[in-house]
Design a protein around this motif. Structure first.
Motif, PDB file in Angstrom:
ATOM      1  N   ASP A 198       4.681  24.538  73.332  1.00 48.46           N
ATOM      2  CA  ASP A 198       5.457  24.087  73.186  1.00 48.46           C
ATOM      3  C   ASP A 198       5.982  24.335  71.856  1.00 48.46           C
ATOM      4  OD1 ASP A 198       5.789  23.276  75.776  1.00 48.46           O
ATOM      5  OD2 ASP A 198       4.622  21.235  75.191  1.00 48.46           O
ATOM      6  N   ARG A 199       7.324  25.394  71.883  1.00 53.26           N
ATOM      7  CA  ARG A 199       8.033  25.199  70.506  1.00 53.26           C
ATOM      8  C   ARG A 199       8.716  24.233  69.754  1.00 53.26           C
ATOM      9  NH1 ARG A 199       9.549  30.900  69.172  1.00 53.26           N
ATOM     10  NH2 ARG A 199       9.507  30.540  67.238  1.00 53.26           N
ATOM     11  N   GLU A 201      -0.496  21.009  66.529  1.00 55.65           N
ATOM     12  CA  GLU A 201       0.698  21.662  65.266  1.00 55.65           C
ATOM     13  C   GLU A 201       0.260  22.436  64.512  1.00 55.65           C
ATOM     14  OE1 GLU A 201       4.350  18.937  64.715  1.00 55.65           O
ATOM     15  OE2 GLU A 201       4.258  17.413  66.151  1.00 55.65           O
ATOM     16  N   LYS A 261       0.244  22.374  74.281  1.00 55.27           N
ATOM     17  CA  LYS A 261       0.976  21.678  75.800  1.00 55.27           C
ATOM     18  C   LYS A 261      -0.036  19.947  75.376  1.00 55.27           C
ATOM     19  CE  LYS A 261       3.352  25.079  77.744  1.00 55.27           C
ATOM     20  NZ  LYS A 261       4.567  24.025  78.283  1.00 55.27           N
ATOM     21  N   GLN A 262       1.020  19.114  76.053  1.00 58.59           N
ATOM     22  CA  GLN A 262       0.043  17.804  76.486  1.00 58.59           C
ATOM     23  C   GLN A 262      -1.179  17.896  77.787  1.00 58.59           C
ATOM     24  OE1 GLN A 262       1.587  14.869  74.942  1.00 58.59           O
ATOM     25  NE2 GLN A 262      -0.663  14.096  74.864  1.00 58.59           N
ATOM     26  N   ARG A 267       0.802  31.735  74.229  1.00 56.93           N
ATOM     27  CA  ARG A 267       1.579  30.825  73.217  1.00 56.93           C
ATOM     28  C   ARG A 267       2.574  30.081  74.771  1.00 56.93           C
ATOM     29  NH1 ARG A 267       3.323  33.056  67.654  1.00 56.93           N
ATOM     30  NH2 ARG A 267       1.740  33.937  67.348  1.00 56.93           N
ATOM     31  N   THR A 268       2.922  30.956  75.463  1.00 54.66           N
ATOM     32  CA  THR A 268       4.132  30.717  76.605  1.00 54.66           C
ATOM     33  C   THR A 268       3.506  29.591  77.761  1.00 54.66           C
ATOM     34  OG1 THR A 268       5.272  32.434  76.273  1.00 54.66           O
ATOM     35  CG2 THR A 268       6.357  31.636  77.823  1.00 54.66           C
ATOM     36  N   TYR A 280       3.865  25.834  66.138  1.00 59.08           N
ATOM     37  CA  TYR A 280       3.751  25.558  68.129  1.00 59.08           C
ATOM     38  C   TYR A 280       2.710  24.347  68.022  1.00 59.08           C
ATOM     39  CZ  TYR A 280       5.587  30.464  68.517  1.00 59.08           C
ATOM     40  OH  TYR A 280       6.362  31.316  69.137  1.00 59.08           O
ATOM     41  N   ARG A 281       2.877  23.711  68.782  1.00 54.68           N
ATOM     42  CA  ARG A 281       2.083  21.933  69.767  1.00 54.68           C
ATOM     43  C   ARG A 281       1.637  22.828  70.772  1.00 54.68           C
ATOM     44  NH1 ARG A 281       6.166  18.502  70.111  1.00 54.68           N
ATOM     45  NH2 ARG A 281       6.232  17.839  68.203  1.00 54.68           N
TER      46      ARG A 281
END
Length: 291
Positions: A186-187, A167, A196-197, A181-182, A193-194
């Protein structure tokens, strides 16, 4: 009150500062100059207060190793972590446009199915390791043809926990394009922002001490190592030891990226400097190469 009798709520005495500085140097290779006295004082005092009792009791426990948590706590307090995504991005350009294509060509020529292995050290709060992953996913045309392993190591356990959470706030994210970012974040809220897994799961975060030759023997056969802005904190002896450990962690022909103000040529002759279009990188000579 005499200088020698000062307690944990005052500045360290000369003798106490010298003892801490020597312990840290032997353990990590980092040597704190007298100009860093205030910085060290405050962080040691914090450790002593958390432990309870006197400096002497705390330092005895630290030196004897009765409680390993004391050592890790002090290391965590004294390490500096300053980074952000896509820092010194020209080096990631060199990775995806010069180094990785050469590795891919070699793998294809030899029919090797070995994964491409990359080490980020010290990884700090994770931005560098994730940046490597992002640049490969976004810009390396052969990413779907090869397995890639990214190992990220740091001596500070707190920053490793932060990196695993993935994060980040505005300062870390300032250079990340909106489209990236998109796709890969994830927002969490207005400023956070985090990662993505899937990208977080691709990272292997570990505690690593580049100056510990014994533990560094577990790290071998990396194709690429990023070790940026660490050697500037070492003296000549520690820098040479770190260089030898990095050399051992690379496979023959592997590449080492250093920070823009660092030069391996001033530290050790064991690496060969290579001038890429994107800048200088250092190479462990391939087997059979003339030295």
């Amino acid at each position: 009150m005499s200088t020698a009798a000062r307690t944990d709520d005052t500045a360290l005495s000369e003798a106490q500062f010298a003892r801490v500085r020597e312990w840290v140097y032997r353990r990590t290779g980092i040597q704190f100059a007298e100009s860093k006295r205030y910085f060290v004082d405050k962080r040691v005092q914090s450790c002593v207060r958390k432990h309870g009792g006197s400096f002497d009791a705390w330092f005895a426990g630290l030196r004897l190793g009765a409680d390993p948590a004391l050592a890790q706590q002090l290391i965590n307090e004294l390490t500096v972590n300053e980074t952000y995504f896509l820092r010194e991005d020209h080096q990631f350009e060199g990775l995806v446009h010069s180094v990785l294509p050469a590795i891919a060509a070699e793998r294809r020529a030899t029919g090797s199915s070995q994964p491409i292995r990359i080490l980020s050290l010290p990884c700090s709060t994770g931005e560098e390791a994730y940046s490597i992953g992002l640049r490969l996913l976004e810009d390396w045309e052969d990413i779907d043809d090869f397995d890639v392993e990214i190992v990220a190591g740091d001596i500070d356990t707190r920053v490793l926990s932060f990196a695993q959470r993935g994060e980040y706030g505005p300062r870390s994210m300032q250079r990340v394009p909106l489209a990236v970012r998109t796709r890969w974040f994830d927002r969490v809220d207005a400023e956070t922002y985090r990662v993505k897994q899937d990208l977080r799961d691709a990272m292997d975060f570990r505690v690593v001490n580049v100056c510990d030759s014994e533990s560094m023997r577990a790290y071998r056969d990396f194709d690429v190592i990023f070790c940026r802005n660490l050697l500037i904190y070492f003296d000549e002896v520690s820098s040479r030891r770190a260089a030898e450990n990095l050399f051992g962690a690379l496979r023959p022909g592997g590449h080492l990226f250093l920070g823009h103000s660092e030069s391996m040529s001033r530290i050790s002759p064991i690496f060969t400097p290579v001038r890429l279009p994107e800048g200088i990188v250092y190479r462990r000579p391939p087997i059979g190469a003339a030295r």
